[in-house]
Design a protein around this motif. Structure first.
Motif, PDB file in Angstrom:
ATOM      1  N   MET A 130      12.166  12.704  31.608  1.00  0.00           N
ATOM      2  CA  MET A 130      10.839  13.351  31.684  1.00  0.00           C
ATOM      3  C   MET A 130       9.839  12.361  32.284  1.00  0.00           C
ATOM      4  O   MET A 130       9.981  11.154  32.096  1.00  0.00           O
ATOM      5  N   SER A 131       8.877  12.886  33.013  1.00  0.00           N
ATOM      6  CA  SER A 131       7.837  11.988  33.542  1.00  0.00           C
ATOM      7  C   SER A 131       6.849  11.696  32.420  1.00  0.00           C
ATOM      8  O   SER A 131       6.539  12.570  31.617  1.00  0.00           O
ATOM      9  N   PHE A 132       6.404  10.467  32.360  1.00  0.00           N
ATOM     10  CA  PHE A 132       5.591  10.050  31.214  1.00  0.00           C
ATOM     11  C   PHE A 132       4.469   9.160  31.706  1.00  0.00           C
ATOM     12  O   PHE A 132       4.709   8.094  32.270  1.00  0.00           O
ATOM     13  N   ASP A 133       3.247   9.600  31.477  1.00  0.00           N
ATOM     14  CA  ASP A 133       2.072   8.814  31.853  1.00  0.00           C
ATOM     15  C   ASP A 133       1.577   8.070  30.614  1.00  0.00           C
ATOM     16  O   ASP A 133       1.048   8.686  29.686  1.00  0.00           O
ATOM     17  N   GLY A 134       1.779   6.764  30.588  1.00  0.00           N
ATOM     18  CA  GLY A 134       1.414   5.985  29.409  1.00  0.00           C
ATOM     19  C   GLY A 134       0.032   5.358  29.476  1.00  0.00           C
ATOM     20  O   GLY A 134      -0.294   4.503  28.648  1.00  0.00           O
ATOM     21  N   SER A 135      -0.790   5.788  30.432  1.00  0.00           N
ATOM     22  CA  SER A 135      -2.084   5.110  30.625  1.00  0.00           C
ATOM     23  C   SER A 135      -2.991   5.208  29.391  1.00  0.00           C
ATOM     24  O   SER A 135      -3.675   4.246  29.038  1.00  0.00           O
ATOM     25  N   ALA A 136      -2.951   6.364  28.698  1.00  0.00           N
ATOM     26  CA  ALA A 136      -3.801   6.520  27.504  1.00  0.00           C
ATOM     27  C   ALA A 136      -3.338   5.585  26.385  1.00  0.00           C
ATOM     28  O   ALA A 136      -4.160   5.008  25.658  1.00  0.00           O
TER      29      ALA A 136
ATOM     30  N   LEU B 283       5.914   1.199  17.174  1.00  0.00           N
ATOM     31  CA  LEU B 283       4.650   0.468  17.318  1.00  0.00           C
ATOM     32  C   LEU B 283       4.733  -0.733  16.395  1.00  0.00           C
ATOM     33  O   LEU B 283       4.942  -0.567  15.190  1.00  0.00           O
ATOM     34  N   MET B 284       4.605  -1.941  16.936  1.00  0.00           N
ATOM     35  CA  MET B 284       4.792  -3.131  16.109  1.00  0.00           C
ATOM     36  C   MET B 284       3.636  -4.122  16.212  1.00  0.00           C
ATOM     37  O   MET B 284       3.187  -4.450  17.309  1.00  0.00           O
ATOM     38  N   THR B 285       3.178  -4.554  15.033  1.00  0.00           N
ATOM     39  CA  THR B 285       2.262  -5.683  14.937  1.00  0.00           C
ATOM     40  C   THR B 285       2.850  -6.622  13.882  1.00  0.00           C
ATOM     41  O   THR B 285       3.932  -6.351  13.365  1.00  0.00           O
TER      42      THR B 285
ATOM     43  N   ILE C 252      -1.881   6.565  14.708  1.00  0.00           N
ATOM     44  CA  ILE C 252      -2.178   8.006  14.828  1.00  0.00           C
ATOM     45  C   ILE C 252      -2.573   8.341  16.270  1.00  0.00           C
ATOM     46  O   ILE C 252      -2.110   9.333  16.840  1.00  0.00           O
ATOM     47  N   GLY C 253      -3.389   7.472  16.871  1.00  0.00           N
ATOM     48  CA  GLY C 253      -3.764   7.666  18.273  1.00  0.00           C
ATOM     49  C   GLY C 253      -2.563   7.595  19.198  1.00  0.00           C
ATOM     50  O   GLY C 253      -2.440   8.367  20.163  1.00  0.00           O
ATOM     51  N   PHE C 254      -1.648   6.664  18.889  1.00  0.00           N
ATOM     52  CA  PHE C 254      -0.420   6.487  19.667  1.00  0.00           C
ATOM     53  C   PHE C 254       0.444   7.749  19.604  1.00  0.00           C
ATOM     54  O   PHE C 254       0.868   8.303  20.622  1.00  0.00           O
TER      55      PHE C 254
END
Length: 383
Positions: free
Chosen positions: A1-7, A349-351, A366-368
């Motif tokens: 699938m095409s995926f735009d990760g800019s956000a 998602l890692m910190t 949540i935003g991610f």
């Protein structure tokens, strides 16, 4: 699938530039591979992370391989494989400063280890266990001492969900059946086949050089270097918390689960493991910490949840987000993942921030997730 990760990229960069997070990395995968990866702040492109409790799903996968081979039964008692487990008593309270112990009313099973219903707990989430350690001086699991696994149960097996050292015992079962360390077994049967080349229980000096440092959130919201870390050496490969790796590696693991277990499990095993194995036992409403430096209160989930084998399960569609049946979990240093087989997407998602359930990280998470489903489509559109 095409995926735009800019956000997503903007979201992560913004969290770092505002000073809320010192370093963060994310990966999104589908069944065929990685769709997106970005690292911001102190987290380099190949940053190493303490997986902490994200180790649990990988160790459970190893145990499921033995179930598949017919060598391990989910309903076998733990003590039939590891006799030392049969020595564990239930901590029933205290007589003054003396722990009150009694034999368990039932025998824990392998399935109960996988669903956190075998009766074991963690000192930082259970007041009685915390007091037990304080009174007896017995080591807790974050010391790296294997004796820490021999602490009492906090419930009779099969009566309650309690987060604890269940998966550590499951890892010992894998070691017993494979006649090798958990790390070497995983290298051959999970890490190797999936190309998880940075995943390990014993990071090299070069890998430690890429390890994101742990920061501690202060009351005023600032971050300072944390004095809390995993022990530099451990007497056992801790299946509950002891592995290290990159977000890309963990993405490869999720991809295999999305892709019917390709490379590591049979499709039927994947489907079976992601069913509800905890019912009729219910999850507690919230998780209340006893050590505030390690964890904040984890509030009730917005959707009903239960447990499969090695994973927490969301039992309803979340509008604009994950679908019913999605598996997920997290690590204490504020790392998170989810695995949505019905939408064919997984993400990490890692910190490396303490205490767990840090609000700036949770808001970023949540935003991610929302941004991911804007790209792949959610089961239920957000209103």
């Amino acid at each position: 699938m095409s995926f735009d990760g800019s956000a997503i990229k903007a979201l992560l960069d913004d969290a770092v530039s505002k000073g809320a997070i010192h370093g963060i990395a994310a990966v999104v995968v589908d069944r065929s591979g990685q769709l997106f990866h970005h690292a911001a702040g102190e987290a380099g492109q190949h940053a190493m992370f303490r997986n902490a409790s994200m180790t649990k799903a990988i160790a459970t996968t190893a145990a499921l391989q033995f179930v598949e081979k017919g060598v391990l039964s989910l309903d076998a008692t733990v003590e039939s494989i590891l006799p030392e487990f049969g020595q564990l008593q239930v901590l029933d309270g205290f007589d003054g400063d003396k722990p009150r112990l009694r034999p368990p009313a039932s025998k824990a099973t392998v399935r109960q280890l996988m669903t956190h219903s075998a009766g074991l707990g963690y000192f930082f989430l259970n007041e009685n266990l915390k007091r037990y350690h304080e009174l007896t001086g017995e080591p807790h699991p974050l010391t790296g001492l294997k004796r820490s696994l021999s602490i009492p149960l906090v419930n009779d097996p099969g009566t309650a969900w309690e987060y604890g050292t269940n998966t550590d015992w499951l890892g010992l079962i894998v070691e017993k059946l494979s006649v090798q360390s958990l790390g070497s077994y995983l290298k051959q049967h999970v890490y190797g086949p999936l190309g998880m080349n940075d995943s390990t229980f014993v990071p090299s000096a070069e890998q430690r050089g890429r390890l994101l440092r742990v920061m501690q959130r202060q009351a005023d919201g600032t971050l300072t270097p944390s004095g809390i870390d995993l022990p530099p050496t451990s007497e056992w490969d801790a299946a509950g918390h002891g592995s290290y790796g990159t977000v890309q590696d963990y993405g490869r693991f999720l991809q295999a689960w999305l892709n019917d277990g390709a490379g590591i499990l049979e499709p039927a095993t994947v489907r079976m493991a992601l069913q509800d194995h905890l019912a009729p036992i219910k999850l507690p409403e919230a998780m209340t910490p006893t050590v505030p430096e390690l964890s904040n209160l984890v509030p009730p989930s917005p959707a009903p949840q239960s447990w499969g084998l090695g994973f927490c399960l969301t039992l309803a569609d979340l509008p604009g987000m994950r679908s019913s049946g999605t598996a997920d979990w997290a690590g204490i240093f504020n790392s998170f993942y989810w695995l949505d087989r019905s939408r064919g997407v997984g993400a990490v998602l890692m910190t490396q921030i303490l205490p767990f359930f840090d609000m700036p990280v949770v808001e970023t998470l949540i935003g991610f997730e929302t941004a991911v489903y804007q790209q792949v489509g959610a089961a239920v559109p957000a209103a």
